[in-house]
Design an enzyme around this catalytic site. Structure first.
Site, PDB file in Angstrom:
ATOM      1  CG  HIS A  10      -0.226  -0.018   2.361  1.00  0.00           C
ATOM      2  ND1 HIS A  10       0.554   1.113   3.110  1.00  0.00           N
ATOM      3  CD2 HIS A  10       0.058  -0.922   3.383  1.00  0.00           C
ATOM      4  CE1 HIS A  10       1.033   0.819   4.278  1.00  0.00           C
ATOM      5  NE2 HIS A  10       0.903  -0.679   4.612  1.00  0.00           N
ATOM      6  CD  GLU A  90       2.588  -5.486   7.680  1.00  0.00           C
ATOM      7  OE1 GLU A  90       2.559  -6.601   7.519  1.00  0.00           O
ATOM      8  OE2 GLU A  90       3.208  -4.406   7.650  1.00  0.00           O
TER       9      GLU A  90
END
Length: 205
Positions: A10, A90
């Site tokens: 990202h 994550e």
């Protein structure tokens, strides 16, 4: 069967800018982060051919999905067709989520100093272990092995581990891999190619 995976992190977030570990928490992309994703997506568009030939999978966390939306808009792909997969999320850092390095060091000095610089994340109170993360990523890689063309949007630490598993690297070497948001990665034929959005050339790592 030949397979190509393009792996993205990202764009920069507000927490990234503040030096805060996000884990499963979230913060929006900064203006710079939006531009990073747009630049990467423009480079991707120039090399993938028909975007409809690709399967796009993203971590369900907001910063990854915001990046996925930008990528889809840029390459001409319906974001509704993006598959969300928790296995690309994550690494969970438990009680350290939302904290800076100095805040963690001052509150948990023994945990912080005890571990090597690239692996202390995995000893966060209530966080994930390295083994747990490799298990879920390995499971994902195995599941998609019959998909010839995959674009994946993930995160810094998870992306390192994913590339490490793909390349057969040990833990220490995997955790040292580059993690800049101005690049993305091509995984194909057991080779990882780093693609810099600021340049026209591909650089092998």
């Amino acid at each position: 069967m030949s397979q190509t995976i393009y792996l993205f992190r990202h764009g920069e977030t507000e927490f990234n800018l503040q030096g805060r570990y996000q884990g499963e928490l979230d913060s929006p992309l900064t203006e710079a982060g939006i531009q990073q994703v747009q630049q990467n997506a423009c480079m991707l568009k120039s090399i993938i051919g028909n975007p409809q030939d690709w399967k796009i999978v993203s971590s369900p966390l907001g910063r990854a999905m915001q990046s996925a939306e930008i990528i889809c808009e840029t390459i001409g792909y319906d974001v509704q067709n993006v598959q969300q997969d928790k296995r690309l999320a994550e690494v969970a850092v438990g009680q350290w989520a939302g904290l800076t390095t100095s805040e963690i060091e001052s509150t948990w000095p023994k945990r912080f100093h005890k571990e090597a610089i690239y692996s202390w994340y995995f000893h966060a109170p209530n966080g994930e272990t390295y083994e747990a993360v490799t298990s879920r990523i390995s499971d994902w890689l195995e599941e998609i092995q019959r998909e010839p063309k995959v674009i994946a949007i993930s995160h810094g630490l998870t992306g390192r581990i994913l590339r490490g598993l793909y390349a057969g690297l040990g833990r220490e070497d995997a955790l040292k891999l580059a993690v800049s948001q101005d690049m993305f990665f091509k995984l194909s034929n057991n080779t990882i190619t780093t693609i810099y959005s600021d340049f026209d050339d591909f650089y092998l790592h």
